[in-house]
Design a protein around this motif. Structure first.
Motif, PDB file in Angstrom:
ATOM      1  N   HIS A  11       0.824  -1.221   0.000  1.00 63.07           N
ATOM      2  CA  HIS A  11       0.000   0.000   0.000  1.00 63.07           C
ATOM      3  C   HIS A  11       0.857   1.270   0.000  1.00 63.07           C
ATOM      4  O   HIS A  11       0.607   2.218   0.746  1.00 63.07           O
ATOM      5  N   SER A  12       1.876   1.254  -0.842  1.00 66.66           N
ATOM      6  CA  SER A  12       2.753   2.432  -0.913  1.00 66.66           C
ATOM      7  C   SER A  12       1.969   3.646  -1.385  1.00 66.66           C
ATOM      8  O   SER A  12       0.914   3.524  -2.006  1.00 66.66           O
ATOM      9  N   ARG A  13       2.503   4.825  -1.103  1.00 69.75           N
ATOM     10  CA  ARG A  13       1.816   6.070  -1.488  1.00 69.75           C
ATOM     11  C   ARG A  13       1.745   6.223  -3.011  1.00 69.75           C
ATOM     12  O   ARG A  13       0.915   6.963  -3.509  1.00 69.75           O
ATOM     13  N   ASP A  14       2.613   5.513  -3.739  1.00 69.16           N
ATOM     14  CA  ASP A  14       2.592   5.582  -5.197  1.00 69.16           C
ATOM     15  C   ASP A  14       1.492   4.716  -5.808  1.00 69.16           C
ATOM     16  O   ASP A  14       1.085   4.925  -6.948  1.00 69.16           O
ATOM     17  N   SER A  15       1.033   3.718  -5.065  1.00 68.76           N
ATOM     18  CA  SER A  15      -0.011   2.834  -5.609  1.00 68.76           C
ATOM     19  C   SER A  15      -1.354   3.558  -5.612  1.00 68.76           C
ATOM     20  O   SER A  15      -1.546   4.557  -4.923  1.00 68.76           O
ATOM     21  N   TRP A  16      -2.299   3.035  -6.348  1.00 71.84           N
ATOM     22  CA  TRP A  16      -3.607   3.697  -6.433  1.00 71.84           C
ATOM     23  C   TRP A  16      -4.339   3.651  -5.094  1.00 71.84           C
ATOM     24  O   TRP A  16      -5.110   4.535  -4.784  1.00 71.84           O
ATOM     25  N   VAL A  17      -4.073   2.616  -4.288  1.00 71.01           N
ATOM     26  CA  VAL A  17      -4.678   2.556  -2.962  1.00 71.01           C
ATOM     27  C   VAL A  17      -4.064   3.631  -2.073  1.00 71.01           C
ATOM     28  O   VAL A  17      -4.770   4.306  -1.314  1.00 71.01           O
ATOM     29  N   GLY A  18      -2.744   3.823  -2.175  1.00 69.46           N
ATOM     30  CA  GLY A  18      -2.083   4.854  -1.389  1.00 69.46           C
ATOM     31  C   GLY A  18      -2.571   6.249  -1.757  1.00 69.46           C
ATOM     32  O   GLY A  18      -2.721   7.117  -0.885  1.00 69.46           O
ATOM     33  N   ARG A  19      -2.816   6.489  -3.013  1.00 65.94           N
ATOM     34  CA  ARG A  19      -3.333   7.791  -3.456  1.00 65.94           C
ATOM     35  C   ARG A  19      -4.758   8.023  -2.981  1.00 65.94           C
ATOM     36  O   ARG A  19      -5.218   9.144  -2.879  1.00 65.94           O
ATOM     37  N   ASN A  20      -5.485   6.933  -2.737  1.00 68.38           N
ATOM     38  CA  ASN A  20      -6.876   7.008  -2.280  1.00 68.38           C
ATOM     39  C   ASN A  20      -7.018   6.445  -0.873  1.00 68.38           C
ATOM     40  O   ASN A  20      -8.027   5.820  -0.545  1.00 68.38           O
ATOM     41  N   ALA A  21      -6.028   6.693  -0.028  1.00 63.50           N
ATOM     42  CA  ALA A  21      -6.004   6.108   1.317  1.00 63.50           C
ATOM     43  C   ALA A  21      -7.217   6.518   2.140  1.00 63.50           C
ATOM     44  O   ALA A  21      -7.722   5.722   2.939  1.00 63.50           O
ATOM     45  N   ASP A  22      -7.714   7.722   1.950  1.00 62.35           N
ATOM     46  CA  ASP A  22      -8.880   8.169   2.730  1.00 62.35           C
ATOM     47  C   ASP A  22     -10.109   7.315   2.450  1.00 62.35           C
ATOM     48  O   ASP A  22     -10.989   7.195   3.298  1.00 62.35           O
ATOM     49  N   ARG A  23     -10.176   6.698   1.293  1.00 64.59           N
ATOM     50  CA  ARG A  23     -11.312   5.836   0.956  1.00 64.59           C
ATOM     51  C   ARG A  23     -11.148   4.436   1.537  1.00 64.59           C
ATOM     52  O   ARG A  23     -12.120   3.691   1.643  1.00 64.59           O
ATOM     53  N   PHE A  24      -9.917   4.049   1.856  1.00 61.81           N
ATOM     54  CA  PHE A  24      -9.647   2.685   2.286  1.00 61.81           C
ATOM     55  C   PHE A  24      -9.370   2.547   3.778  1.00 61.81           C
ATOM     56  O   PHE A  24      -9.593   1.486   4.342  1.00 61.81           O
ATOM     57  N   LEU A  25      -8.874   3.583   4.416  1.00 57.97           N
ATOM     58  CA  LEU A  25      -8.494   3.481   5.830  1.00 57.97           C
ATOM     59  C   LEU A  25      -9.698   3.190   6.714  1.00 57.97           C
ATOM     60  O   LEU A  25     -10.755   3.793   6.571  1.00 57.97           O
TER      61      LEU A  25
END
Length: 149
Positions: A11-25
């Protein structure tokens, strides 16, 4: 698979999940996978919100394979539907060609309108009765008439 790729990358900040962390946390794993499914469908249909794009090499590799698969699947579906439509229309095409030939024949040989109309009706009945089996057509008649054929 999109979420799995992001998970493997940590879940690095470069991955799409990292860029959308507020949606996944803070969400359960099932909701994370459901959101990933939403993103993959939006990428497949081209209607995404711009948040799903590849920024790491594993994401780019998976996205390439995924989009090629979707491209070939869409081409297969479109080709199959087109083939079914064309195949279903072949009988209608034959009927139109026969009707056109009959009209030309009537015009060339100057047939009377009553004869031309009767020939058109016969062609129409023949076309529609070819689709129905004999038993279905004759089922409405008494057995004495059915046995004559």
């Amino acid at each position: 698979m999109f979420y799995l790729v992001a998970q493997v990358e940590g879940h690095s900040r470069d991955s799409w999940v990292g860029r959308n962390a507020d949606r996944f946390l803070g969400r359960p794993t099932t909701e994370r996978y459901l959101l990933s499914l939403y993103y993959s469908v939006s990428a497949f249909t081209g209607l995404g919100d711009g948040a799903l794009f590849a920024s790491t090499v594993p994401e780019a590799a998976f996205m390439i394979l995924y989009l090629f698969f979707n491209l070939f699947l869409a081409a297969y579906i479109l080709g199959t539907v087109t083939m079914l439509v064309v195949k279903g229309d072949e009988r209608s095409k034959q009927f139109r060609e026969r009707m056109s030939s009959l009209n030309e024949f009537s015009k060339t040989n100057e047939l009377p309108p009553a004869l031309h109309s009767a020939m058109q009706e016969h062609l129409d009945v023949t076309f529609h009765s070819d689709q129905a089996p004999d038993e279905q057509v004759l089922a409405i008649y008494p057995t004495a008439i059915r046995s004559i054929r």
